[in-house]
Structures are given as structure tokens and as C-alpha cells.
Design a protein around this motif. Structure first.
Motif, PDB file in Angstrom:
ATOM      1  N   LEU A 296       0.824  -1.211   0.000  1.00  0.00           N
ATOM      2  CA  LEU A 296       0.000   0.000   0.000  1.00  0.00           C
ATOM      3  C   LEU A 296       0.856   1.260   0.000  1.00  0.00           C
ATOM      4  O   LEU A 296       0.510   2.244  -0.664  1.00  0.00           O
ATOM      5  CB  LEU A 296      -0.934  -0.009   1.216  1.00  0.00           C
ATOM      6  N   LYS A 297       1.971   1.246   0.702  1.00  0.00           N
ATOM      7  CA  LYS A 297       2.850   2.419   0.749  1.00  0.00           C
ATOM      8  C   LYS A 297       3.444   2.741  -0.620  1.00  0.00           C
ATOM      9  O   LYS A 297       3.882   3.870  -0.863  1.00  0.00           O
ATOM     10  CB  LYS A 297       3.972   2.198   1.757  1.00  0.00           C
ATOM     11  N   ASP A 298       3.438   1.762  -1.529  1.00  0.00           N
ATOM     12  CA  ASP A 298       3.983   1.962  -2.871  1.00  0.00           C
ATOM     13  C   ASP A 298       2.892   2.142  -3.922  1.00  0.00           C
ATOM     14  O   ASP A 298       3.180   2.137  -5.119  1.00  0.00           O
ATOM     15  CB  ASP A 298       4.886   0.787  -3.263  1.00  0.00           C
ATOM     16  N   TYR A 299       1.651   2.282  -3.463  1.00  0.00           N
ATOM     17  CA  TYR A 299       0.546   2.600  -4.372  1.00  0.00           C
ATOM     18  C   TYR A 299       0.395   4.115  -4.331  1.00  0.00           C
ATOM     19  O   TYR A 299      -0.206   4.675  -3.412  1.00  0.00           O
ATOM     20  CB  TYR A 299      -0.723   1.890  -3.924  1.00  0.00           C
ATOM     21  N   LYS A 300       0.955   4.794  -5.313  1.00  0.00           N
ATOM     22  CA  LYS A 300       1.150   6.233  -5.251  1.00  0.00           C
ATOM     23  C   LYS A 300       0.142   6.984  -6.117  1.00  0.00           C
ATOM     24  O   LYS A 300      -0.259   6.527  -7.196  1.00  0.00           O
ATOM     25  CB  LYS A 300       2.561   6.592  -5.729  1.00  0.00           C
ATOM     26  N   ALA A 301      -0.239   8.150  -5.632  1.00  0.00           N
ATOM     27  CA  ALA A 301      -1.087   9.065  -6.387  1.00  0.00           C
ATOM     28  C   ALA A 301      -0.226  10.144  -7.017  1.00  0.00           C
ATOM     29  O   ALA A 301       0.696  10.673  -6.379  1.00  0.00           O
ATOM     30  CB  ALA A 301      -2.133   9.694  -5.482  1.00  0.00           C
ATOM     31  N   LEU A 302      -0.501  10.457  -8.266  1.00  0.00           N
ATOM     32  CA  LEU A 302       0.165  11.550  -8.981  1.00  0.00           C
ATOM     33  C   LEU A 302      -0.839  12.692  -9.107  1.00  0.00           C
ATOM     34  O   LEU A 302      -1.938  12.514  -9.642  1.00  0.00           O
ATOM     35  CB  LEU A 302       0.615  11.090 -10.365  1.00  0.00           C
ATOM     36  N   TYR A 303      -0.452  13.868  -8.625  1.00  0.00           N
ATOM     37  CA  TYR A 303      -1.333  15.033  -8.646  1.00  0.00           C
ATOM     38  C   TYR A 303      -0.901  16.003  -9.741  1.00  0.00           C
ATOM     39  O   TYR A 303       0.298  16.159 -10.020  1.00  0.00           O
ATOM     40  CB  TYR A 303      -1.312  15.729  -7.285  1.00  0.00           C
ATOM     41  N   SER A 304      -1.881  16.638 -10.355  1.00  0.00           N
ATOM     42  CA  SER A 304      -1.594  17.493 -11.496  1.00  0.00           C
ATOM     43  C   SER A 304      -0.763  18.715 -11.079  1.00  0.00           C
ATOM     44  O   SER A 304      -1.126  19.430 -10.138  1.00  0.00           O
ATOM     45  CB  SER A 304      -2.898  17.966 -12.141  1.00  0.00           C
ATOM     46  N   PRO A 305       0.331  18.982 -11.778  1.00  0.00           N
ATOM     47  CA  PRO A 305       1.162  20.138 -11.443  1.00  0.00           C
ATOM     48  C   PRO A 305       0.542  21.463 -11.866  1.00  0.00           C
ATOM     49  O   PRO A 305       1.020  22.534 -11.469  1.00  0.00           O
ATOM     50  CB  PRO A 305       2.453  19.871 -12.206  1.00  0.00           C
ATOM     51  N   MET A 306      -0.510  21.404 -12.676  1.00  0.00           N
ATOM     52  CA  MET A 306      -1.172  22.627 -13.158  1.00  0.00           C
ATOM     53  C   MET A 306      -2.608  22.307 -13.552  1.00  0.00           C
ATOM     54  O   MET A 306      -2.973  21.136 -13.702  1.00  0.00           O
ATOM     55  CB  MET A 306      -0.424  23.196 -14.379  1.00  0.00           C
ATOM     56  N   GLY A 307      -3.418  23.315 -13.704  1.00  0.00           N
ATOM     57  CA  GLY A 307      -4.753  23.125 -14.230  1.00  0.00           C
ATOM     58  C   GLY A 307      -4.703  22.987 -15.741  1.00  0.00           C
ATOM     59  O   GLY A 307      -3.725  23.371 -16.394  1.00  0.00           O
ATOM     60  N   GLY A 308      -5.761  22.440 -16.304  1.00  0.00           N
ATOM     61  CA  GLY A 308      -5.815  22.305 -17.758  1.00  0.00           C
ATOM     62  C   GLY A 308      -6.727  21.174 -18.188  1.00  0.00           C
ATOM     63  O   GLY A 308      -7.508  20.639 -17.403  1.00  0.00           O
ATOM     64  N   MET A 309      -6.595  20.816 -19.474  1.00  0.00           N
ATOM     65  CA  MET A 309      -7.349  19.725 -20.064  1.00  0.00           C
ATOM     66  C   MET A 309      -6.404  18.539 -20.267  1.00  0.00           C
ATOM     67  O   MET A 309      -5.368  18.675 -20.931  1.00  0.00           O
ATOM     68  CB  MET A 309      -7.949  20.136 -21.417  1.00  0.00           C
TER      69      MET A 309
END
Length: 377
Positions: A296-309
Motif C-alpha cells: 500500500l505504501k507503494d501505491y502512489k497518487a500523482l497530482y496534477s502540477p497545473m490546471g488544464g485539459m
């Protein structure tokens, strides 16, 4: 042909007095084989509807199975969530009154473990199993009993479902992601059981309680086993008196059902139940496939560095090499005087599992969830 019973469970009422009800289907085995009993529920989150189709297919198939144990199935587990619409979308992930995740309202009190072990240190395994299950049920009954402070709508629904789940040895909670591949949340101690599902990707979760159904049904027994071990008695989790296994089964993407795919998912569950001795139908066998897992500790979320499409590029379930793009962000406001396209990649190899449902994102939106440091099981 096996016959099932159907009951309607009352779980609350609305301001108008309308009753909140949940259908409960049950198969009862005719024999006395000491096989694990099963509880399966679906649609705790409103938009996650594929599990209802899977339960339909299971009801069809189980009528023809050689049952060795009792099986309870509950579709439409959350009647508030599945009716929580906003325009064409089903929201239904969070209680609209409290804001709490519907799947984080179950109950476990760690404080019950030490006194129970002290009082039952020399009890037989069978006595421990019976008495501890009774204690768990009594805890839920106490929560549900009328008191001056009351409980929330979500808690009342969750506790009613948990009461059914505590009476089973195996618990399967059927969910989906936003736009997602199939994957399994599996307790670390039950890793070997993941091979019996036709699911290529498994997340091995800690034996800690965070409020979810799977945790609420296996963590008490894990904690009990650990406490007995500390007192000098060794029990094996997943066997004998501690034969408890609970999984969150992620069936793909939300807001859609596919009855043909649901049948394949039902066959996958039957292959697991066959392996566990719940049914005796050897034609139900897991498919041969490469199965990957991560902790579980290696199940990672990537968050958007900017807004956009967002143009989502990475395929689900396939290793993506370091530096290869997962997505590209279109920024039309920059066209002509800046960079209109921005590519997003990671500096390590990952397996993409799911991504955000919409192409329109704000900065900080969770774009992808991926396996890191994965391995074959």
C-alpha cells in the motif's frame, strides 16, 4: 437447484418518513461441512454500480453450484449513495451531510482485545472463535441500540451491513474506481489467496484499521491473533479459528455496468470460493496470468502540477518505463505566447492502475494512481 431467500433490511428513514431499505439474498448449505461462510456486498459508493451486476450473475450461477457453506449477498448496500445524483452524474462517495466517506464509517474498538485475551487465555480455539464473534456482534448491537446521542445516517447503514459481515468468515466488498483497471485490496497475510481471483493487480494492505469494510472485518481477528501470540499461544491467521479473509474487489470503472464482464467477474469470485472450499465445483479455476502486487505504501497518487485539459496517455496494467509520458496537459490560454502542451512523466517505472474521470482538472487534482516497486506474485 439451490434456492435462495430474500429479505429487505431496514437501515433508516428519510425526513418524509420514507424507509431506507437494502435487499439481502442468502443461500444456505444443506450439509455440515466446516467450510468458511461468505458475505458479499456492492454499491457502498453510489457511482460504483458494476458490483450489482456481479451479484446478479452470482445469484444466477450459485443456484447451480454445489454449496458447502452459507453465502449472503447484498446489492445496493447504500440506498442514499446510489440515489445521490447531480445532473447526469452519481456522486455518492461521501455522505452529503457530514462529508465523510461512506466506506470509512465501520467500527472496531482495539480496546476490546486485551481484556478478551485475558479472560479467554486458555479457551479452546472453537470457544475463542464463538465468543469473539459474539463480542463483535454485541459491539455493533450496542452502537445500533437507541441512546440519547444517536448515530448518523451513514453509521446506521454501515453498522447494519457490518453486522451481516461479522457473521461470515470471508468478506468481499465490491467497488470500482473512477476510470480504472481491475485490482484487489488484499491483507498482507492473505497474499496467497490473491492468485485465486482473475485479477492481475493486487495492493497488499497493512493490518491496520482505517474505517473500511475489509479492515473492519479482518483487523479485529488479526489484532486478536497478535495478542494471543504475545501471550504465548500461536494461531495462524487465515486458518482454523482465525480463518478470516476480507478483500476490497475493484471491478473497473464507475457509472457503468457490463453484464458480460460481470459474468467473468462472477466466475473469478467463484474460482476463489472453490479454492476456499465454499463451493465444490472444480470447473471454476483461476485463469493463468501474470499477477503483479505492491504494498500500500507503494501505491502512489500523482497530482496534477497545473490546471488544464488532460489527455490520458498511459495504458492501464502495463509497466510504463521511466520518462515515458502518462498524460499531456492542454493549456489553450498559453497558445500563441507560451507552451500549450505539457507532458507528465515519472522518473521510475510504474504500472498505471486508474485515473481521474474528467479531462478538466485543477492544479492538485489526483490524475493517476500507480504501482511503484511492484513484483510478481
Amino acid at each position: 437447484m439451490n434456492k435462495f431467500t430474500k429479505e429487505v433490511m431496514f437501515v433508516g428513514e428519510m425526513a418524509s418518513g420514507a424507509k431506507l431499505t437494502v435487499p439481502v439474498y442468502a443461500f444456505t448449505a444443506d450439509n455440515n461441512v466446516a467450510a468458511p461462510t461468505v458475505y458479499i456486498q456492492a454499491n457502498m459508493h453510489g457511482a460504483e454500480v458494476q458490483g450489482n451486476a456481479v451479484i446478479f450473475q452470482l445469484l444466477e450461477l450459485l443456484q447451480q453450484c454445489n454449496l458447502q457453506a452459507n453465502i449472503t449477498l447484498v446489492p445496493y448496500a447504500n440506498p442514499v449513495g446510489c440515489n445521490h445524483k447531480n445532473g447526469e452524474y452519481t456522486l455518492g462517495r461521501f455522505d452529503p451531510i457530514t462529508g465523510e466517506n461512506w466506506n470509512r464509517m465501520y467500527h472496531f474498538d482495539q480496546a476490546i482485545i486485551a481484556p478478551f485475551v485475558e479472560q479467554n487465555l486458555d479457551a479452546s480455539a472453537e470457544e475463542i472463535q464463538t465468543k469473539f464473534q459474539q463480542l463483535l456482534l454485541a459491539q455493533i448491537d450496542k452502537k445500533l441500540a437507541h441512546n440519547i446521542w444517536g448515530i448518523t445516517t451513514g453509521q446506521r447503514i454501515a453498522y447494519q451491513l457490518q453486522r451481516l459481515a461479522h457473521q461470515a468468515d470471508i468478506v468481499l466488498d465490491l467497488h470500482t474506481g473512477p476510470i480504472s483497471s481491475k485490482h484487489l485490496y488484499c491483507p498482507e497475510y492473505a497474499q496467497a489467496s490473491a492468485q485465486y481471483f482473475d485479477i492481475e493487480h493486487t495492493i497488499l494492505i497493512d493490518n491496520d484499521f482505517g474505517g473500511a469494510m475489509d479492515e473492519a472485518t479482518f483487523c479485529p481477528w488479526w489484532s486478536l491473533q497478535q495478542a494471543y501470540q504475545a501471550s504465548g499461544r500461536n494461531f495462524t491467521m487465515g486458518e482454523g479459528a482465525f480463518k478470516k479473509e476480507s478483500f476490497t474487489v475493484e471491478l473497473g470503472s464507475q457509472e457503468q455496468i457490463d453484464l458480460d464482464v460481470a459474468k467473468q467477474d462472477a466466475l473469478s469470485i467463484l474460482s476463489y470460493l472453490q479454492a476456499k472450499g465454499v463451493i465444490d465445483n472444480k470447473q471454476y479455476q483461476p485463469q493463468k496470468m501474470t499477477r503483479y502486487a505492491c504494498y500500500l505504501k507503494d501505491y502512489k497518487a500523482l497530482y496534477s502540477p497545473m490546471g488544464g485539459m488532460i489527455d490520458y496517455l498511459a495504458d492501464f496494467g502495463k509497466p510504463l518505463a521511466a520518462g515515458e509520458p502518462l498524460a499531456r496537459i492542454l493549456r489553450m490560454d498559453n497558445y500563441g505566447d507560451g507552451e500549450a502542451l505539457h507532458y507528465i512523466s515519472l522518473d521510475q517505472q510504474v504500472i498505471p492502475i486508474l485515473h481521474f474521470a474528467s479531462a478538466s482538472v485543477n492544479q492538485g487534482t489526483e490524475l493517476y494512481k500507480v504501482f511503484c516497486n511492484y513484483f510478481e506474485i
